[in-house]
Design a protein around this motif. Structure first.
Motif, PDB file in Angstrom:
ATOM      1  N   GLN A 150      16.263  20.681  68.487  1.00  0.00           N
ATOM      2  CA  GLN A 150      15.359  22.367  68.070  1.00  0.00           C
ATOM      3  C   GLN A 150      15.909  23.163  66.902  1.00  0.00           C
ATOM      4  O   GLN A 150      15.301  24.583  66.666  1.00  0.00           O
ATOM      5  N   GLU A 151      17.151  22.878  67.615  1.00  0.00           N
ATOM      6  CA  GLU A 151      17.950  24.529  66.317  1.00  0.00           C
ATOM      7  C   GLU A 151      19.139  23.885  66.308  1.00  0.00           C
ATOM      8  O   GLU A 151      19.695  22.902  67.192  1.00  0.00           O
ATOM      9  N   LYS A 152      20.104  24.078  64.849  1.00  0.00           N
ATOM     10  CA  LYS A 152      21.401  24.010  64.562  1.00  0.00           C
ATOM     11  C   LYS A 152      21.747  25.149  63.990  1.00  0.00           C
ATOM     12  O   LYS A 152      21.692  25.838  63.012  1.00  0.00           O
ATOM     13  N   ARG A 153      23.893  24.770  64.203  1.00  0.00           N
ATOM     14  CA  ARG A 153      24.280  26.228  64.441  1.00  0.00           C
ATOM     15  C   ARG A 153      25.597  25.588  64.176  1.00  0.00           C
ATOM     16  O   ARG A 153      26.267  24.361  64.044  1.00  0.00           O
ATOM     17  N   GLU A 154      26.161  26.060  62.716  1.00  0.00           N
ATOM     18  CA  GLU A 154      27.387  26.038  62.458  1.00  0.00           C
ATOM     19  C   GLU A 154      28.352  26.685  63.333  1.00  0.00           C
ATOM     20  O   GLU A 154      27.847  27.984  63.116  1.00  0.00           O
ATOM     21  N   ILE A 155      29.757  25.897  63.704  1.00  0.00           N
ATOM     22  CA  ILE A 155      30.421  26.203  64.127  1.00  0.00           C
ATOM     23  C   ILE A 155      30.928  27.582  63.544  1.00  0.00           C
ATOM     24  O   ILE A 155      31.344  27.353  62.096  1.00  0.00           O
ATOM     25  N   ASP A 156      31.304  28.773  64.038  1.00  0.00           N
ATOM     26  CA  ASP A 156      31.725  29.852  63.163  1.00  0.00           C
ATOM     27  C   ASP A 156      33.500  30.113  64.021  1.00  0.00           C
ATOM     28  O   ASP A 156      34.070  29.916  65.128  1.00  0.00           O
ATOM     29  N   GLU A 157      34.409  29.123  62.840  1.00  0.00           N
ATOM     30  CA  GLU A 157      35.502  28.841  63.326  1.00  0.00           C
ATOM     31  C   GLU A 157      36.383  29.973  63.765  1.00  0.00           C
ATOM     32  O   GLU A 157      37.923  30.089  64.275  1.00  0.00           O
ATOM     33  N   HIS A 158      36.146  31.319  63.227  1.00  0.00           N
ATOM     34  CA  HIS A 158      36.885  32.133  63.791  1.00  0.00           C
ATOM     35  C   HIS A 158      36.998  32.797  65.075  1.00  0.00           C
ATOM     36  O   HIS A 158      38.037  33.350  65.649  1.00  0.00           O
ATOM     37  N   LEU A 159      35.493  32.459  65.156  1.00  0.00           N
ATOM     38  CA  LEU A 159      34.975  33.051  66.722  1.00  0.00           C
ATOM     39  C   LEU A 159      35.559  31.897  67.922  1.00  0.00           C
ATOM     40  O   LEU A 159      36.113  32.233  69.129  1.00  0.00           O
ATOM     41  N   ASN A 160      35.498  30.361  67.536  1.00  0.00           N
ATOM     42  CA  ASN A 160      34.992  28.980  68.403  1.00  0.00           C
ATOM     43  C   ASN A 160      35.965  28.101  67.505  1.00  0.00           C
ATOM     44  O   ASN A 160      35.775  27.358  67.241  1.00  0.00           O
ATOM     45  N   ARG A 161      37.513  28.808  68.134  1.00  0.00           N
ATOM     46  CA  ARG A 161      39.075  27.670  67.312  1.00  0.00           C
ATOM     47  C   ARG A 161      39.553  27.924  68.595  1.00  0.00           C
ATOM     48  O   ARG A 161      40.008  29.053  69.052  1.00  0.00           O
ATOM     49  N   ALA A 221      30.829  25.727  79.539  1.00  0.00           N
ATOM     50  CA  ALA A 221      31.465  26.832  80.984  1.00  0.00           C
ATOM     51  C   ALA A 221      30.661  28.238  80.878  1.00  0.00           C
ATOM     52  O   ALA A 221      30.818  28.876  82.302  1.00  0.00           O
ATOM     53  N   GLY A 222      30.087  28.603  79.825  1.00  0.00           N
ATOM     54  CA  GLY A 222      28.667  29.556  79.638  1.00  0.00           C
ATOM     55  C   GLY A 222      29.470  30.904  79.560  1.00  0.00           C
ATOM     56  O   GLY A 222      28.900  32.038  79.469  1.00  0.00           O
ATOM     57  N   VAL A 223      31.194  30.550  79.040  1.00  0.00           N
ATOM     58  CA  VAL A 223      31.635  31.397  77.986  1.00  0.00           C
ATOM     59  C   VAL A 223      30.931  32.073  76.917  1.00  0.00           C
ATOM     60  O   VAL A 223      31.303  33.326  76.955  1.00  0.00           O
ATOM     61  N   ILE A 224      30.164  31.111  75.987  1.00  0.00           N
ATOM     62  CA  ILE A 224      29.415  31.668  74.462  1.00  0.00           C
ATOM     63  C   ILE A 224      28.530  31.306  74.973  1.00  0.00           C
ATOM     64  O   ILE A 224      28.135  30.045  76.080  1.00  0.00           O
ATOM     65  N   LYS A 225      27.184  32.005  74.493  1.00  0.00           N
ATOM     66  CA  LYS A 225      25.675  31.182  74.352  1.00  0.00           C
ATOM     67  C   LYS A 225      25.298  30.563  73.296  1.00  0.00           C
ATOM     68  O   LYS A 225      26.374  30.507  72.154  1.00  0.00           O
ATOM     69  N   PHE A 226      24.340  29.187  73.714  1.00  0.00           N
ATOM     70  CA  PHE A 226      24.285  28.754  71.886  1.00  0.00           C
ATOM     71  C   PHE A 226      24.162  29.617  70.748  1.00  0.00           C
ATOM     72  O   PHE A 226      24.697  29.636  69.384  1.00  0.00           O
ATOM     73  N   ASP A 227      23.554  30.810  70.575  1.00  0.00           N
ATOM     74  CA  ASP A 227      22.889  31.886  69.742  1.00  0.00           C
ATOM     75  C   ASP A 227      24.413  32.483  69.345  1.00  0.00           C
ATOM     76  O   ASP A 227      24.776  32.944  68.174  1.00  0.00           O
ATOM     77  N   GLU A 228      26.199  32.018  70.076  1.00  0.00           N
ATOM     78  CA  GLU A 228      27.618  32.480  69.650  1.00  0.00           C
ATOM     79  C   GLU A 228      28.158  31.766  69.173  1.00  0.00           C
ATOM     80  O   GLU A 228      28.750  32.083  68.785  1.00  0.00           O
ATOM     81  N   VAL A 229      27.240  30.735  68.982  1.00  0.00           N
ATOM     82  CA  VAL A 229      27.860  29.787  68.257  1.00  0.00           C
ATOM     83  C   VAL A 229      28.370  29.981  66.841  1.00  0.00           C
ATOM     84  O   VAL A 229      29.637  29.536  66.062  1.00  0.00           O
ATOM     85  N   GLY A 230      27.665  30.307  66.107  1.00  0.00           N
ATOM     86  CA  GLY A 230      27.849  30.812  64.604  1.00  0.00           C
ATOM     87  C   GLY A 230      25.819  30.979  63.738  1.00  0.00           C
ATOM     88  O   GLY A 230      25.223  30.948  64.786  1.00  0.00           O
ATOM     89  N   GLN A 231      25.736  30.922  62.864  1.00  0.00           N
ATOM     90  CA  GLN A 231      24.664  31.410  61.957  1.00  0.00           C
ATOM     91  C   GLN A 231      23.548  30.073  62.121  1.00  0.00           C
ATOM     92  O   GLN A 231      24.680  28.738  61.909  1.00  0.00           O
ATOM     93  N   LEU A 232      22.804  30.054  62.122  1.00  0.00           N
ATOM     94  CA  LEU A 232      21.579  28.910  61.774  1.00  0.00           C
ATOM     95  C   LEU A 232      21.870  28.386  60.862  1.00  0.00           C
ATOM     96  O   LEU A 232      22.168  28.533  59.981  1.00  0.00           O
TER      97      LEU A 232
END
Length: 281
Positions: free
Chosen positions: A109-120, A145-156
């Motif tokens: 459905q969707e693909k997001r690139e991990i923002d390593e500044h936020l998710n590392r 765990a619900g700490v982040i939502k999918f749209d908080e992973v990084g940009q589409l």
């Protein structure tokens, strides 16, 4: 809501790499449910990683987060991504071809690139060789765990940008099926093909009938013989070959209580081709 986190890698269990990934996940949530898919992917075998995901993803509930780390390009400019499948599951992985079967067989459905500044993992920025621990396990655990939502992973990222390995579907022409040996049933040495039961049924072959099997590696013929189409291994004597329907509803080849792969030195992937013909005798 807490969702399951399922890990797979080519790390094996001889050292602490997998344990470190689980420790990172538990640092995010002490009650997160963590499971292993497999950590015995052959080293650097991205194709096998892709297949093993497809083999199991659909049997897990919606919301399950899979982390797959087979990453020979770790530290390079390959992307780290999370995708949402058509069945509303998530896969956290390097974008190096690991998503090939998910993309072709299930859909994304969707693909997001991990923002390593936020998710590392905090204080891990100087390390560039263990993204399985520092980025994938950490991001996967936060998502499960619900700490982040999918749209908080990084940009589409555009789905057209997904890295895909060479992939070819099986074909049926004039009573002959041509397919590929996708993977091995490793412990037993059985050959699992990409030929579906539905396609095989179009040859009008019944249980107990003989079929001709030919296997090639590139243009070199490795095997050619007749064998029985059986319901299970009990349909033949010990040491005899059989064509059967495997647990993914695809056609497979085996030797009863033996390893077909070892007996004929057969591998897997796009260069390993298999042909099935109905015995006309």
């Amino acid at each position: 809501m807490m969702n399951a986190l399922v890990l797979q890698s080519d790390f094996g269990l001889e050292d602490g790499a997998v344990s470190a990934m689980k420790g990172v996940a538990h640092s995010v949530s002490k009650v997160i449910p963590i499971y292993d898919n497999t950590h015995d992917i052959p080293p650097f075998d991205i194709w096998a990683a892709s297949y093993r995901l497809w083999q199991t993803v659909e049997y897990w509930p919606k919301g399950t987060v899979f982390v797959s780390v087979v990453d020979p390009g770790v530290g390079s400019n390959r992307k780290s991504v999370v995708v949402k499948t058509s069945n509303n599951q998530y896969v956290v992985t390097p974008d190096n071809g690991t998503l090939t079967h998910i993309d072709k067989k299930i859909g994304i459905q969707e693909k997001r690139e991990i923002d390593e500044h936020l998710n590392r993992l905090p204080k891990s920025g100087a390390s560039h060789t263990f993204h399985g621990r520092d980025i994938y396990a950490y991001t996967g655990a936060r998502l499960a765990a619900g700490v982040i939502k999918f749209d908080e992973v990084g940009q589409l990222v555009s789905e057209e940008e997904i890295v895909s390995l060479p992939f070819q579907e099986a074909e049926l022409t004039e009573g002959t099926i041509k397919g590929a040996i996708d993977i091995l049933d490793v412990r037993f040495g059985n050959l699992w093909t990409n030929i579906s039961r539905e396609m095989f049924q179009q040859l009008q072959i019944n249980y107990g009938d003989n079929v001709e099997i030919s296997i090639e590696n590139d243009s070199r013929q490795v095997y050619n013989n007749m064998m029985t189409f059986g319901r299970s291994f009990a349909s033949i004597h010990t040491g005899e070959p059989i064509v059967y329907v495997n647990s993914l509803d695809n056609m497979a080849i085996a030797i009863n209580q033996g390893s077909f792969a070892k007996a004929y030195n057969i591998g897997t992937g796009a260069s390993w081709r298999i042909t099935i013909r109905k015995n006309k005798a």
